[in-house]
Design a protein around this motif. Structure first.
Motif, short mmCIF file in Angstrom:
data_model
loop_
_atom_site.label_atom_id
_atom_site.label_comp_id
_atom_site.label_asym_id
_atom_site.label_seq_id
_atom_site.Cartn_x
_atom_site.Cartn_y
_atom_site.Cartn_z
N ARG A 1 114.18 -33.60 71.32
CA ARG A 1 114.88 -32.62 70.50
C ARG A 1 114.18 -31.26 70.56
NH1 ARG A 1 115.17 -33.55 64.10
NH2 ARG A 1 113.17 -32.46 64.17
N SER A 2 112.84 -31.27 70.47
CA SER A 2 112.10 -30.02 70.45
C SER A 2 112.18 -29.29 71.79
CB SER A 2 110.64 -30.28 70.06
OG SER A 2 110.55 -30.83 68.76
N THR A 3 112.01 -30.03 72.88
CA THR A 3 112.09 -29.37 74.19
C THR A 3 113.52 -28.94 74.49
OG1 THR A 3 112.28 -31.55 75.27
CG2 THR A 3 110.08 -30.56 75.15
N GLY A 4 114.49 -29.70 73.99
CA GLY A 4 115.88 -29.28 74.14
C GLY A 4 116.15 -27.98 73.41
N ALA A 5 115.41 -27.72 72.33
CA ALA A 5 115.55 -26.49 71.56
C ALA A 5 114.64 -25.38 72.07
CB ALA A 5 115.26 -26.77 70.09
N GLY A 6 113.87 -25.64 73.14
CA GLY A 6 112.97 -24.63 73.69
C GLY A 6 111.61 -24.56 73.04
N LEU A 7 111.26 -25.55 72.19
CA LEU A 7 109.98 -25.54 71.49
C LEU A 7 108.98 -26.45 72.22
CD1 LEU A 7 111.40 -25.81 67.86
CD2 LEU A 7 110.70 -23.74 69.08
N VAL B 1 105.16 -27.65 70.93
CA VAL B 1 104.87 -28.59 69.84
C VAL B 1 104.74 -30.02 70.35
CG1 VAL B 1 106.18 -27.10 68.29
CG2 VAL B 1 107.27 -29.14 69.22
N ALA B 2 105.05 -30.27 71.63
CA ALA B 2 105.11 -31.64 72.13
C ALA B 2 103.76 -32.35 72.05
CB ALA B 2 105.62 -31.63 73.58
N GLY B 3 102.68 -31.63 72.36
CA GLY B 3 101.36 -32.26 72.33
C GLY B 3 100.98 -32.78 70.96
N THR B 4 101.35 -32.05 69.92
CA THR B 4 101.08 -32.50 68.55
C THR B 4 101.84 -33.79 68.25
OG1 THR B 4 100.76 -30.20 67.85
CG2 THR B 4 101.19 -31.83 66.13
N ILE B 5 103.10 -33.86 68.67
CA ILE B 5 103.90 -35.06 68.45
C ILE B 5 103.26 -36.26 69.14
CG2 ILE B 5 106.15 -36.12 68.89
CD1 ILE B 5 107.34 -33.27 68.77
N ILE C 1 99.07 -29.71 74.81
CA ILE C 1 98.21 -30.89 74.84
C ILE C 1 96.81 -30.50 74.39
CG2 ILE C 1 97.24 -32.72 76.28
CD1 ILE C 1 100.26 -32.90 75.97
N GLY C 2 96.25 -31.25 73.46
CA GLY C 2 94.92 -30.95 72.92
C GLY C 2 94.94 -29.91 71.82
N GLN C 3 96.12 -29.47 71.39
CA GLN C 3 96.24 -28.48 70.33
C GLN C 3 97.06 -29.05 69.17
OE1 GLN C 3 97.88 -24.88 72.02
NE2 GLN C 3 96.73 -25.14 73.93
N VAL C 4 96.95 -28.40 68.03
CA VAL C 4 97.75 -28.77 66.87
C VAL C 4 98.66 -27.59 66.54
CG1 VAL C 4 97.76 -29.43 64.44
CG2 VAL C 4 95.97 -30.30 65.97
N SER C 5 99.94 -27.81 66.63
CA SER C 5 100.90 -26.73 66.41
C SER C 5 101.44 -26.80 64.98
CB SER C 5 102.06 -26.83 67.40
OG SER C 5 103.08 -25.91 67.07
N PRO C 6 101.39 -25.67 64.26
CA PRO C 6 101.98 -25.66 62.90
C PRO C 6 103.50 -25.69 62.92
CG PRO C 6 101.23 -23.46 63.51
CD PRO C 6 100.77 -24.37 64.61
N ASN C 7 104.09 -25.45 64.10
CA ASN C 7 105.55 -25.44 64.20
C ASN C 7 106.14 -26.80 64.54
OD1 ASN C 7 105.61 -22.62 63.76
ND2 ASN C 7 105.13 -22.26 65.92
N ALA C 8 105.28 -27.81 64.72
CA ALA C 8 105.76 -29.13 65.09
C ALA C 8 106.55 -29.75 63.94
CB ALA C 8 104.60 -30.04 65.46
N PRO C 9 107.51 -30.63 64.25
CA PRO C 9 108.16 -31.39 63.18
C PRO C 9 107.10 -32.10 62.35
CG PRO C 9 109.28 -31.75 65.26
CD PRO C 9 108.04 -30.98 65.58
#
Length: 478
Positions: free
Chosen positions: A110-116, A119-123, A259-267
């Motif tokens: 869903r996130s990559t489909g929305a261009g985000l 945030v994938a690494g955090t998930i 990858i290796g990061q924590v994104s505040p924008n992640a679900p």
């Protein structure tokens, strides 16, 4: 908290021209996550491109068990019986963990489909930690398996011997959870080849370890069914370590995916767990019901368990190939959902169903036409062959509907539908399959054939409900 149905509204609708700029700026090529495709030919092609490595990887997972059965089949019916019963609870928990980590795939797609993408690494990292902790807790609980089997009506001798197999193989659960989390993540990024090659290597090492540990060669003692369980633990650890190291340190575009990061924008972690709770509970209903069916078979005796060990391999193998198509369908439905493409969601889901029907029907024809040739892959015992052959016809009928309900369940979950498929699995498996299997197999005296008649009935109910649900979801989204 807003409902799943509101998610596309939270993403600003993006027109195809904007998606083209995004795709060109990030990767220089069109991807399924960035550009809608509305022709059936496009959907078939893109589903197969994503599905075939996933299919091979899932077949490889079944191949690990298939190798165990093939080697144990030469060790006798008793070893097969211990292995079949001993892995029944373990296998059900594998399905549960696969469901609990499903939030990774749904939210990544869903996130990559929305261009985000960032945030994938955090998930992924959340899913790895969460899955490993669950795996450790379940491994501890399974140390009480002998007592559980005794409570469920198995003979004291069978409860002890099968329970020892379960206690050993339970040690693989934390590693399997990491494997599930990582392969689901990579598949959602349209990188399924990594998992496919990893499982291929694991099958080679698993066969060698089975030969060494089951029968005993040189300094290695003969361990029988426990040897097969130990081989599973070793291979699971190698799979988890290899895939984690690849994703953490070798995955291309690691910075792009965070990858290796924590994104505040992640679900949120709560949303990721919520999706996993629904899927995990749903898969637990399904897998737990199959455990009950295996326990019913155990009441029928050693030969019935040996028949189940052999025949179920064909159902499991075909189901896992269909599971590859289901996983691809879930990703593609999730991508379309992320970009707010209702028509794309519908075509992705129904295309997956059509391809799954063709695949399952092809193998059903082969199993019906050549039952004895297929069974001889696992055993040369004439008594076991004679007992298993009549069961094959009912198994083939069940597998077509079982495969179809799986792909539609994944399509619904790719759309973010969490609890309705769970309720449907509760109805079809615990209110239909378990009572039907008991009635046909035990009360009516049909034996293992009756068990598969119960599976067939439940699968028909499940696929009907899932089809109606997915049709409703795609219509209300538009």
């Amino acid at each position: 908290m807003r409902s799943d149905q509101e998610y596309p509204a939270r993403i600003a609708p993006v027109q195809p021209r904007t998606w083209r700029r995004h795709a060109a700026g990030v990767s220089g090529r069109m991807t399924d996550a960035t550009l809608p495709n509305h022709t059936i030919a496009d959907h078939i092609r893109r589903t197969l491109i994503l599905a075939w490595p996933v299919m091979l990887a899932r077949m490889g997972l079944v191949g690990l068990t298939t190798a165990d059965v093939m080697v144990l089949g030469r060790a006798g019916a008793e070893e097969l019986a211990d292995y079949t019963l001993g892995l029944s609870i373990y296998d059900s928990l594998l399905a549960t963990m696969g469901g609990l980590t499903m939030g990774i795939g749904v939210l990544t797609a869903r996130s990559t489909g929305a261009g985000l993408d960032h945030v994938a690494g955090t998930i992924w990292w959340r899913g790895v930690v969460y899955g490993a902790l669950i795996g450790c807790a379940l491994a501890v609980l399974l140390q009480f398996s002998p007592q559980l089997f005794a409570l469920l009506g198995q003979t004291p001798a069978r409860a002890a011997s099968a329970g020892s197999v379960t206690r050993l193989v339970a040690l693989a659960l934390p590693f399997v959870a990491i494997y599930f989390a990582t392969t689901t993540f990579l598949e959602s990024l349209h990188r399924p080849m990594v998992g496919m090659f990893a499982v291929a290597l694991a099958n080679i090492s698993n066969l060698g370890l089975n030969i060494l540990l089951v029968h005993g060669i040189g300094p290695f003692p003969q361990m029988g069914a426990e040897g097969a369980a130990l081989a599973t633990v070793i291979n699971s650890a190698l799979l988890a370590a290899g895939l984690w190291l690849y994703t953490r340190h070798r995955l291309p575009d690691r910075a792009r995916y965070g990858i290796g990061q924590v994104s505040p924008n992640a679900p949120t972690a709560a949303e990721q767990r919520r999706i996993g709770y629904g899927a995990g509970l749903s898969f637990s209903f399904e897998a737990g019901a199959f455990v009950m069916m295996t326990l019913f078979v155990g009441w029928l005796g050693t030969m019935a368990l040996a028949v189940q060990a052999v025949v179920f391999q064909f159902l499991a193998l075909t189901f896992m190939m269909a599971f590859g198509l289901a996983a691809a369908t879930q990703v593609r439905v999730g991508n379309a959902w992320g970009r707010g493409d209702a028509r794309g969601m519908a075509l992705a889901g129904w295309t997956g169903l059509g391809l799954t029907t063709l695949l399952a029907s092809l193998f059903a024809v082969i199993y019906v036409a050549f039952p004895m040739q297929a069974l001889r892959l696992f055993t040369t015992d004439p008594v076991l062959l004679a007992a298993a052959a009549p069961v094959m016809a009912w198994m083939t009928l069940a597998l077509v509907f079982d495969c179809n309900q799986s792909v539609l369940s994944h399509a619904c979950r790719g759309r973010g539908d969490t609890w309705v498929p769970t309720a449907m699995h509760l109805v079809s498996y615990w209110l239909v399959m378990v009572p039907a299997g008991y009635w046909f197999g035990i009360r009516s005296g049909a034996g293992v054939i009756g068990i598969y008649q119960g599976i067939l009935l439940a699968s028909i109910v499940s696929v009907t409900m899932m089809a109606l649900r997915f049709r409703h979801l795609t219509r209300i989204t538009g």
